[in-house]
Each structure stands twice: as C-alpha cells, then as structure tokens.
Design an enzyme around this catalytic site. Structure first.
Site, PDB file in Angstrom:
ATOM      1  N   CYS A  20       0.892  -1.184   0.000  1.00 22.25           N
ATOM      2  CA  CYS A  20       0.000   0.000   0.000  1.00 22.25           C
ATOM      3  C   CYS A  20       0.915   1.214   0.000  1.00 22.25           C
ATOM      4  O   CYS A  20       1.207   1.786   1.047  1.00 22.25           O
ATOM      5  CB  CYS A  20      -0.899  -0.001   1.227  1.00 22.25           C
ATOM      6  SG  CYS A  20      -1.901  -1.491   1.390  1.00 22.25           S
ATOM      7  N   ALA A  21       1.392   1.590  -1.182  1.00 28.21           N
ATOM      8  CA  ALA A  21       2.619   2.377  -1.275  1.00 28.21           C
ATOM      9  C   ALA A  21       2.465   3.896  -1.255  1.00 28.21           C
ATOM     10  O   ALA A  21       3.425   4.601  -0.955  1.00 28.21           O
ATOM     11  CB  ALA A  21       3.377   1.969  -2.545  1.00 28.21           C
ATOM     12  N   ALA A  22       1.296   4.432  -1.637  1.00 30.00           N
ATOM     13  CA  ALA A  22       1.184   5.889  -1.772  1.00 30.00           C
ATOM     14  C   ALA A  22       1.455   6.591  -0.425  1.00 30.00           C
ATOM     15  O   ALA A  22       1.127   6.044   0.623  1.00 30.00           O
ATOM     16  CB  ALA A  22      -0.203   6.249  -2.272  1.00 30.00           C
ATOM     17  N   GLY A  78       6.856   7.614  -0.059  1.00 30.95           N
ATOM     18  CA  GLY A  78       8.010   7.931   0.793  1.00 30.95           C
ATOM     19  C   GLY A  78       8.784   6.691   1.191  1.00 30.95           C
ATOM     20  O   GLY A  78      10.013   6.652   1.102  1.00 30.95           O
ATOM     21  N   ASP A  96      -5.288  -3.121  -6.668  1.00 33.57           N
ATOM     22  CA  ASP A  96      -5.824  -3.370  -5.329  1.00 33.57           C
ATOM     23  C   ASP A  96      -4.994  -4.460  -4.646  1.00 33.57           C
ATOM     24  O   ASP A  96      -4.964  -5.607  -5.103  1.00 33.57           O
ATOM     25  CB  ASP A  96      -7.293  -3.800  -5.460  1.00 33.57           C
ATOM     26  CG  ASP A  96      -7.966  -4.064  -4.119  1.00 33.57           C
ATOM     27  OD1 ASP A  96      -7.262  -4.101  -3.088  1.00 33.57           O
ATOM     28  OD2 ASP A  96      -9.197  -4.247  -4.109  1.00 33.57           O
ATOM     29  N   ASP A 150       2.326  -1.184   5.000  1.00 31.35           N
ATOM     30  CA  ASP A 150       2.012   0.048   5.733  1.00 31.35           C
ATOM     31  C   ASP A 150       0.517   0.254   5.502  1.00 31.35           C
ATOM     32  O   ASP A 150       0.097   0.890   4.549  1.00 31.35           O
ATOM     33  CB  ASP A 150       2.848   1.204   5.192  1.00 31.35           C
ATOM     34  CG  ASP A 150       2.655   2.473   6.004  1.00 31.35           C
ATOM     35  OD1 ASP A 150       2.673   2.396   7.236  1.00 31.35           O
ATOM     36  OD2 ASP A 150       2.468   3.550   5.398  1.00 31.35           O
ATOM     37  N   CYS A 191      -0.187   4.310  11.128  1.00 30.26           N
ATOM     38  CA  CYS A 191      -0.001   5.614  11.780  1.00 30.26           C
ATOM     39  C   CYS A 191      -1.196   5.897  12.683  1.00 30.26           C
ATOM     40  O   CYS A 191      -1.743   6.989  12.704  1.00 30.26           O
ATOM     41  CB  CYS A 191       0.196   6.732  10.750  1.00 30.26           C
ATOM     42  SG  CYS A 191      -1.174   6.911   9.593  1.00 30.26           S
TER      43      CYS A 191
END
Length: 469
Positions: A242-244, A247, A293, A323, A373
């Site tokens: 889930c890369a966006a 960073g 997805d 992440d 997060c």
C-alpha cells in the site's frame, strides 16, 4: 505547554479509545489513575505538532553532509539569519532533525483575519504557507499585502466566503496576504497558488515547498524507522503493498542502492502517478508502480508465464512492507476528528485481508513488516495477536533500530512479544516549549531523545516467515 485544546473527537470515538487505553491489563499494571493521566496527555499531544521536523536525505544522489550544508543555508534564508541546529539522527544516518520553535506566545493578533480549514491549519502548524483552496473566509476589507491573523476552523462550522466568523477558531499566527478577498473568492477554479505567506507562525517550522526536492523527502520519524526495520538488501525483490505517496517506496530503493526490484501497489491512480513522479525526481530506477488493489495481488494460476505485473504468484517476494490503510489517529497535529465510531473501526477487516495476501506472497525466510499511523489497540497489537494465531509460519522478530517504546498491553501478547514491537506514543513526553535560548543550552542527546518520543503516533511489527504456507 499546551496552547491548543485537546483533540476534539465524537464522544463515541473518545469513549472507544479510552476503553482501549484503560483496558484490564493496563489498569492492572499501572493503576487507573496513571492510565487516565496518560490517555489525557495523549489527547493533548495529538492537537499539537511534534517537536521536530524530520527530513530524509536521498542518499542515492548525495551524501548526508552535502545535503545538511545546503539545508543549513536554506534555513538561514527562511529564518532571517536565525541559527537553528540541524541534527543527524545517530541511529538513522539518512535522517535529519530540525527543532520546531514554539509555541510563540507574544504574537500580536491583527484586525484583518483569515479562517482556514482544519487540514490547512494542521499543515500551517508544520511549516506550510496558506494556499487558496484552504481559505474558508476572510475579513471583508482584506487586500493583498495586509498583515493577516490566520485561524483554524477546527469544527468545520465556518461558511465559505463568510466576512466574519465567531465560532470556535484557533490562532495559528500572522502572515502577509498575497491576494485580496475579491481575488480569493472570485470563483476561478484554477486559483490554487499561495494566498497568505506565513511570517509569524505560532510554531516556527521550515517550509519545504520546493526546497531541495531531489535531495530531501519530508517524512515523519517513525515512517523512516519502518524502512530501516525492513532492512532491504541490494538485489532483492520487495513489495510495498500500500505504497502511496511513495516515501517508504523510495526509501526502500535508496537503501538497496537502487539495485533489485521494488514493486509498489496502490489502488488510486493519481497516487500511483505521484509515486512514479517521486521515483523519477529522486533518480531511482528500481521502482515499478502499479495501480492495483493489494487485496487482489495474489494469483494461483501457474499456467501463464510469471508476469512482472500484478497479480503475483505465491512466494514471489524476499521482503514485504504492509504500511496498512488505517484510522490515522496518530497523525499530528490534529485538533479535531469528525469521524464516526463506524469509520474509525472499519479498517481492521481490510488490514487482515491485506495481511493474508502478504503472508502468501512472501518467500520462506522472508521478512514482513506491518505498520500503521494510528494508536488504536484493534489496528495494532490485536492484529499482531491475530496474525500469530492465524499463521503458525510467522514468528515475531526483534527490531533494529528500536527507537519507539514497547507495545501496549491489552491484546493478550506476552511481555517478551510486546518488547519486540515498536509503539510511538507521544503521551510519554511532557509538553515542551522550545525557544532559541533553550536550544543553545540543550544537549544533543537530550534533543535526539525528545525527537524519538515527541513524534506522531505510530506502530511497527516485524515478522519472519519460517516455512511455506
């Protein structure tokens, strides 16, 4: 010292969080009074910015010292010659820390006012200027060049274009308006530029708008820790599920010295474009980003030749970073969250779907790092307990570097297991004021210790896959 009220939450959400932080295990270990004190401290810290701005150096293109020197000159210009230290993190050699000056209490409030949305206000507290889309209302007489006091509409009650607002608003500092009220509310949809240049913010942080964009990536400290915990090696095939916004993807590629293959997936196309743009800007060629997805990234059809594009065959990756999409309740500063309990609790099933796919895509002996997060028990320690029950092939691993605290009690994990987790909990540090005089007197070790603790709320777990699923 707290200058803002604690984060404003719906009562049902605050009650839910409190139940997690005052669970039976925690109360048994620390007592109800201490658990309540910590929870209130957490809510207070969430509405304030962290004590440091963190940037990651793109070591693929430059050395940390070269970038540190360039940044020092840039900050001298931004802060009108004020000398603010730039610290290299001792355990994260590619991370630089810049102390945030504030809260500054003697800023004179002006007659001319601008009200900005809560999201824009949060960005201002971390060094941003005010851009036109974030402005909700201004005084009726505001002209370009006016000294303007900027306030955040933390409860979203101000009407777009209002000439005055008497609702709940939080003072963020003063700036110079670059456009008149008439220009801001002209109805021109493409008007997206800077509306107010902040000159006296309550919290003084550097602006990184177009500052050394090829050499620096603005990133919260725990987000940089995650990739070091993953420990990518040159020549490996690595998946960022889930890369966006990219960073951590670009950090993985940089730590691998751009040798190997980094697959980045995200299901939102404009976010995937942003990952590609970041990879290009930072000069990284090992990244392949796909709009896909992550819950559908696994295929079992062995007939076709193995493709480079998703979906992928089982056991295709040496390391995987998940992440995960989460409730984001650890983000700072965040003065108000209007989410319902249903929204806050909606992520656990999605995280488990993605985790299940990640385990199957990982090679035996491979490493899986799970991070969020957020601060909820359900999305963090409870997910670890679920994973260890569901996948006997997984073993929890110690983390290096270990910068955050241990995991939170309440999910039935053993003391040894909790020590192998990293939970970044802002409530563990007392509220802190920073001015230039205190910086001159501060020891570097004390500043690093503060940066490690006074950051966003975050969670990291590291697993190794011992055998095939």
């Amino acid at each position: 010292m707290s200058v803002f009220p604690k984060i404003s939450l719906r009562l049902e959400v605050e009650k839910y969080l409190k139940e997690g932080f005052l669970n039976k295990e925690v109360i048994s270990a620390f007592g109800k009074q201490e658990a309540e004190r910590k929870f209130e401290a957490l809510l207070n810290h969430l509405s304030h910015p962290p004590s440091f701005t963190t940037v990651r150096v793109n070591t693929h293109l430059a050395s940390v010292q070269q970038v540190k020197d360039l940044l020092f000159h840039e900050l001298q210009k931004q802060f009108n010659g004020l000398s603010v230290p730039i610290l290299q993190h001792p355990d994260l050699q590619d991370v630089l820390l810049i102390p945030v000056i504030g809260p500054r209490k003697n800023i004179k409030r002006q007659r001319c006012e601008a009200i900005v949305g809560a999201q824009c206000g949060n960005a201002v507290l971390r060094g941003a200027h005010v851009y036109v889309p974030g402005i909700v209302s201004t005084s009726k007489f505001m002209k370009a060049g006016d000294v303007t006091s900027v306030y955040s509409d933390i409860k979203g009650k101000c009407k777009k274009g209002a000439k005055e607002f008497d609702g709940t608003k939080v003072f963020l500092g003063n700036g110079i308006s670059e456009l008149s009220r008439k220009e801001i509310f002209s109805g021109v949809p493409e008007l997206k530029g800077r509306g107010i240049r902040m000159t006296e913010p309550v919290y003084l942080s550097p602006s990184f708008d177009n500052v050394l964009p090829r050499y620096l990536f603005l990133q919260n400290l725990p987000s940089a820790v995650v990739t070091h915990v993953l420990d990518p090696q040159p020549g490996e095939k690595i998946l960022d599920l889930c890369a966006a916004p990219g960073g951590k993807t670009t950090h993985i590629a940089a730590l691998m010295r751009d040798q190997g293959e980094v697959i980045a997936l995200d299901k939102i196309s404009n976010k995937v474009e942003k990952i590609k743009q970041n990879a290009l800007l930072l000069g990284l060629n090992s990244i392949k980003a796909f709009c896909f997805d992550g819950t559908k990234a696994l295929k079992f059809d062995m007939v076709e030749k193995a493709e480079e594009n998703p979906p992928f065959l089982p056991e295709s990756f040496d390391r995987i970073l998940l992440d995960a999409p989460c409730s984001g309740m650890g983000q700072r500063p965040n003065m108000a969250c209007s989410w319902t309990l249903k929204e806050v609790t909606s992520y656990q099933p999605l995280q488990r779907k993605l985790f299940t796919v990640a385990v199957q895509l990982l090679k035996p002996g491979g490493v899986l790092v799970y991070s969020t997060c957020t601060i909820t028990l359900a999305e963090n320690e409870e997910q670890v307990a679920w994973a260890l029950r569901t996948f006997p092939c997984l073993q929890l691993q110690p983390q290096d570097p270990q910068i955050g605290g241990e995991g939170m009690m309440g999910a039935g994990l053993s003391f040894e297991q909790l020590k192998q987790l990293q939970r970044f909990d802002p409530s563990v540090v007392p509220s802190w004021d920073t001015d230039i005089d205190s910086l001159r007197d501060a020891r570097i070790e004390d500043m690093i210790g503060l940066a490690n603790k006074d950051c966003i709320g975050f969670f990291i777990a590291k697993f190794i896959k011992c055998k095939s699923t």
